[in-house]
Structures are given as C-alpha cells and as structure tokens.
Motif scaffolding. Structure first.
Motif, PDB file in Angstrom:
ATOM      1  N   LYS A 144     -13.675 -33.095 -58.176  1.00 20.73           N
ATOM      2  CA  LYS A 144     -12.558 -32.821 -59.210  1.00 20.73           C
ATOM      3  C   LYS A 144     -13.467 -32.603 -60.598  1.00 20.73           C
ATOM      4  CE  LYS A 144      -8.232 -32.963 -60.006  1.00 20.73           C
ATOM      5  NZ  LYS A 144      -7.285 -32.148 -59.449  1.00 20.73           N
ATOM      6  N   VAL A 145     -12.908 -31.572 -61.247  1.00 20.33           N
ATOM      7  CA  VAL A 145     -13.564 -31.363 -62.606  1.00 20.33           C
ATOM      8  C   VAL A 145     -12.455 -30.778 -63.303  1.00 20.33           C
ATOM      9  CG1 VAL A 145     -15.248 -29.676 -63.949  1.00 20.33           C
ATOM     10  CG2 VAL A 145     -15.688 -30.301 -61.454  1.00 20.33           C
ATOM     11  N   GLY A 146     -12.051 -31.796 -64.309  1.00 19.49           N
ATOM     12  CA  GLY A 146     -10.896 -31.385 -65.131  1.00 19.49           C
ATOM     13  C   GLY A 146      -9.604 -31.198 -64.170  1.00 19.49           C
ATOM     14  N   ASP A 174      -2.561 -33.159 -63.199  1.00 20.14           N
ATOM     15  CA  ASP A 174      -2.902 -33.569 -61.820  1.00 20.14           C
ATOM     16  C   ASP A 174      -2.894 -34.799 -61.006  1.00 20.14           C
ATOM     17  OD1 ASP A 174      -2.608 -30.596 -61.199  1.00 20.14           O
ATOM     18  OD2 ASP A 174      -4.771 -30.436 -61.139  1.00 20.14           O
ATOM     19  N   ASN A 175      -3.015 -35.756 -62.360  1.00 16.88           N
ATOM     20  CA  ASN A 175      -3.268 -37.100 -62.376  1.00 16.88           C
ATOM     21  C   ASN A 175      -1.899 -37.622 -61.881  1.00 16.88           C
ATOM     22  OD1 ASN A 175      -3.277 -39.753 -62.685  1.00 16.88           O
ATOM     23  ND2 ASN A 175      -5.194 -39.461 -64.016  1.00 16.88           N
ATOM     24  N   GLU A 176      -1.636 -37.836 -60.581  1.00 16.82           N
ATOM     25  CA  GLU A 176      -0.459 -38.318 -60.139  1.00 16.82           C
ATOM     26  C   GLU A 176       0.062 -39.824 -60.888  1.00 16.82           C
ATOM     27  OE1 GLU A 176      -0.239 -38.703 -55.979  1.00 16.82           O
ATOM     28  OE2 GLU A 176      -0.533 -36.406 -55.792  1.00 16.82           O
ATOM     29  N   LEU A 204      -6.020 -42.872 -68.215  1.00 16.13           N
ATOM     30  CA  LEU A 204      -6.980 -41.852 -68.503  1.00 16.13           C
ATOM     31  C   LEU A 204      -8.306 -42.323 -68.321  1.00 16.13           C
ATOM     32  CD1 LEU A 204      -5.679 -39.955 -71.750  1.00 16.13           C
ATOM     33  CD2 LEU A 204      -6.150 -38.879 -69.271  1.00 16.13           C
ATOM     34  N   SER A 205      -8.786 -43.573 -68.701  1.00 13.25           N
ATOM     35  CA  SER A 205      -9.941 -44.264 -68.696  1.00 13.25           C
ATOM     36  C   SER A 205     -10.133 -44.525 -67.124  1.00 13.25           C
ATOM     37  CB  SER A 205     -10.145 -45.402 -69.412  1.00 13.25           C
ATOM     38  OG  SER A 205     -10.001 -45.180 -70.631  1.00 13.25           O
ATOM     39  N   LEU A 206      -9.207 -44.998 -66.562  1.00 14.47           N
ATOM     40  CA  LEU A 206      -9.631 -45.447 -65.039  1.00 14.47           C
ATOM     41  C   LEU A 206      -9.828 -44.244 -64.227  1.00 14.47           C
ATOM     42  CD1 LEU A 206      -6.723 -48.076 -64.513  1.00 14.47           C
ATOM     43  CD2 LEU A 206      -9.244 -48.542 -64.927  1.00 14.47           C
ATOM     44  N   ASP A 207      -9.251 -43.111 -64.413  1.00  8.77           N
ATOM     45  CA  ASP A 207      -9.311 -41.871 -63.571  1.00  8.77           C
ATOM     46  C   ASP A 207     -10.836 -41.229 -63.844  1.00  8.77           C
ATOM     47  OD1 ASP A 207      -8.019 -40.316 -61.714  1.00  8.77           O
ATOM     48  OD2 ASP A 207      -8.012 -38.759 -63.137  1.00  8.77           O
ATOM     49  N   VAL A 247     -15.595 -37.591 -56.787  1.00  9.97           N
ATOM     50  CA  VAL A 247     -15.530 -37.239 -55.198  1.00  9.97           C
ATOM     51  C   VAL A 247     -14.009 -37.159 -54.909  1.00  9.97           C
ATOM     52  CG1 VAL A 247     -16.573 -37.418 -53.169  1.00  9.97           C
ATOM     53  CG2 VAL A 247     -17.795 -38.024 -55.063  1.00  9.97           C
ATOM     54  N   GLU A 248     -13.782 -35.921 -54.424  1.00  9.33           N
ATOM     55  CA  GLU A 248     -12.333 -35.916 -53.768  1.00  9.33           C
ATOM     56  C   GLU A 248     -12.460 -36.421 -52.340  1.00  9.33           C
ATOM     57  OE1 GLU A 248      -9.008 -34.258 -55.580  1.00  9.33           O
ATOM     58  OE2 GLU A 248      -9.880 -36.030 -56.323  1.00  9.33           O
ATOM     59  N   ASP A 249     -12.909 -35.418 -51.383  1.00  5.61           N
ATOM     60  CA  ASP A 249     -12.730 -35.695 -50.166  1.00  5.61           C
ATOM     61  C   ASP A 249     -13.805 -34.454 -49.286  1.00  5.61           C
ATOM     62  OD1 ASP A 249     -11.631 -33.067 -50.333  1.00  5.61           O
ATOM     63  OD2 ASP A 249      -9.501 -33.992 -49.490  1.00  5.61           O
ATOM     64  N   SER A 250     -14.199 -34.823 -48.076  1.00  8.58           N
ATOM     65  CA  SER A 250     -14.961 -33.573 -47.382  1.00  8.58           C
ATOM     66  C   SER A 250     -14.051 -32.758 -46.386  1.00  8.58           C
ATOM     67  CB  SER A 250     -16.104 -34.435 -46.550  1.00  8.58           C
ATOM     68  OG  SER A 250     -15.418 -35.365 -45.493  1.00  8.58           O
ATOM     69  N   ILE A 251     -14.382 -31.802 -46.241  1.00  6.90           N
ATOM     70  CA  ILE A 251     -13.630 -30.789 -45.603  1.00  6.90           C
ATOM     71  C   ILE A 251     -14.775 -29.985 -44.629  1.00  6.90           C
ATOM     72  CG2 ILE A 251     -11.716 -30.631 -46.853  1.00  6.90           C
ATOM     73  CD1 ILE A 251     -12.845 -27.997 -48.126  1.00  6.90           C
ATOM     74  N   ASN A 252     -13.967 -29.146 -43.489  1.00  2.92           N
ATOM     75  CA  ASN A 252     -14.768 -28.221 -42.785  1.00  2.92           C
ATOM     76  C   ASN A 252     -13.889 -26.741 -42.988  1.00  2.92           C
ATOM     77  OD1 ASN A 252     -15.359 -26.816 -40.004  1.00  2.92           O
ATOM     78  ND2 ASN A 252     -17.149 -28.192 -40.512  1.00  2.92           N
TER      79      ASN A 252
END
Length: 282
Positions: A7-9, A121-123, A184-187, A211-216
């Motif tokens: 995640k970047v912004g 995007d921060n749910e 905001l601080s926690l995320d 980090v979000e997740d890994s994919i193939n």
C-alpha cells in the motif's frame, strides 16, 4: 510470476518477489545526504552496504503518506474545533438568552456535506466517518428545540437538556473525531523494501505504507500502459520508467513496479519495449 502487493497512499503497487531482498519496519533513522531528488530520503545499511532509500509515496503521489496523513489530521482538527465552537455558541445563546446566529439546518451544514462526500480506502476510517451523521443530525435537531424552549421562557429546562446533550451526542461526536485521528496513526505502519537486481546485493530501498498480500499472476494478467499514454494521459518520466503494467484486483488495479528503473541509465530511458521484456514478463 509471484508478486507481493504493498500500500502506498491510495494506491496498491506490486513487486516481484525476486526483486525483494528484505522488508523491515521504518524507524526514521536514515542518514541524510545532499540530493535534489525529493523522493530520496536518506541512506540505510543493508548487510553493511549503504543503500539509498526512496519514498515511493512522493514518487507516485507527489506527497509522502506521512505528509498526507498530517494534512488530513489537520482537517479533522479543524472540523472538530468548528463543532466545539458551534456547541459553545449554542450554550452561550441559551444561558444568556440571546439570539443564536449559527446554522441549525443540518442540510445546509458544510460539515455534513464534507463527511457525506468523504472517501478513503481505509475501511475502518470510512466506517468512523460514517458514524458522524447520527450524533451530528441529532444535535442540530435538538438545538432547534432548545432554542424554542428558551424563547418560550423555559430557560432552566433548556439548560438542563443542553447539558444532557453535551454528555451524550456532543461527547459522542468529539470521541469520533479522536477515533478518526487515532485510526490514521494506527493504519500507517511504514516499511522499507530492500530491492535487488542480482538476488544478492541491495539496489535501493523503497518506503511504502504497509504490506498487503502475495499473489501469483501470469503474463497475460498484466495489462500494458500503452492505452493510457496513447490518449494523452500524462505520467512523469520517473514514475513512467518504473511502471510495467496494471494488474486487475477485485475492486481496483495494482501497479506493477520495476524498482531497478529508478537508476536506469539515460540511454535506456526511452526503450520501453526492451525494458518490459527485460523485466521478465515474456
């Protein structure tokens, strides 16, 4: 092709696992060096090798996520002060039996218009903002009723009910502001990705939010950027040189990044087709 999403912004980016040596928590302990590149934020050792670190938020968003978060914190604080001032004015009006000149029509409230149009995007943050509506609308409704009580001479009753609102709806609204700022601080849990070109030595480090997740993905899953650039969609040269394509996720796209392109020699800058093939997509 195995990728890891970060995640970047508001953006999601993907890097090939083979391009990554290590990820570590950002401790804001970099060594500063003179440099004209705004995205270059300092040097950090990887296995005793000084490695330049770049803020990917500045490269992709023109602003670091920390700076963007600080700006949003100031927005929350501004609206919080305005709601506190509004309530103080209401309190003063009722206590002193004077005319209340502020707005009591929630439909015309600039604050209501702001939180109804707020998108992120921060749910968790979005959920907190969504909870502003009930206490805010309730306060405006009660303000109108308390003002009428005061006008009819029932000042003591109005004062008592106003104090009750302070301890309930108004306190709830202020707590929501504090929760939004805390979220905001926690995320924001920035990490440094140490990248490599040979699988052994570090090339550069990239600062990302988390980090979000890994994919193939297969090569056909990566869509080229030609369609965007052909219709005049402008991307600055540094960012364009890093981008290798778009990957469709469930609700949006991820941008496939080639970190080695940050230091690509000048004579290769315009060779897009060669760069794509060299990046291992074919």
């Amino acid at each position: 092709m195995d990728l890891i999403n970060f995640k970047v912004g508001q953006k999601t980016i993907s890097l090939k696992i083979l391009d990554i040596l290590l990820t570590e928590r950002f401790e804001d302990n970099l060594t500063s060096l003179p440099n004209d590149n705004k995205s270059f934020i300092g040097v950090k050792d990887y296995m005793e090798i000084p490695t330049p670190i770049f803020d990917l938020g500045i490269i992709l968003n023109k602003k670091s996520t920390q700076e963007a978060n600080q700006s949003l914190l100031e927005v929350f604080s501004k609206w919080q002060r305005k709601q506190q001032d509004w309530f103080s004015s209401l309190e003063s009006s009722i206590n002193q039996q004077t005319v209340f000149n502020d707005n009591i029509d929630c439909q015309q409230s600039s604050f209501a218009k702001w939180y109804k149009s707020f998108k992120t995007d921060n749910e968790d943050l979005q959920a907190i903002i969504g909870r502003f509506r009930i206490p805010h609308e309730h306060l405006y409704q009660r303000a109108s009723e308390l003002i009428e009580l005061t006008k009819s001479g029932q000042t003591e009753r109005a004062k008592k009910e106003l104090n009750s609102e302070r301890n309930s709806s108004f306190t709830q609204l202020i707590r929501l502001f504090e929760s939004a700022k805390e979220q905001l601080s926690l995320d924001y849990k920035p990490i440094i990705i140490f990248t490599t070109k040979d699988g052994i030595n570090p090339h550069i480090g990239l600062l990302v939010d988390k980090v979000e997740d890994s994919i193939n993905y297969k090569k056909e899953d990566v869509k080229p950027l030609d369609k965007l650039t052909d219709v005049g969609f402008k991307i600055d040269s540094q960012t364009k040189n890093m981008m290798r394509g778009l990957i469709k996720l469930e609700q949006k796209h991820s941008v496939l990044i080639d970190p080695s392109a940050i230091f690509r020699p000048a004579h290769l800058m315009n060779q897009q087709s060669e760069e794509t093939e060299a990046y291992g997509l074919f």
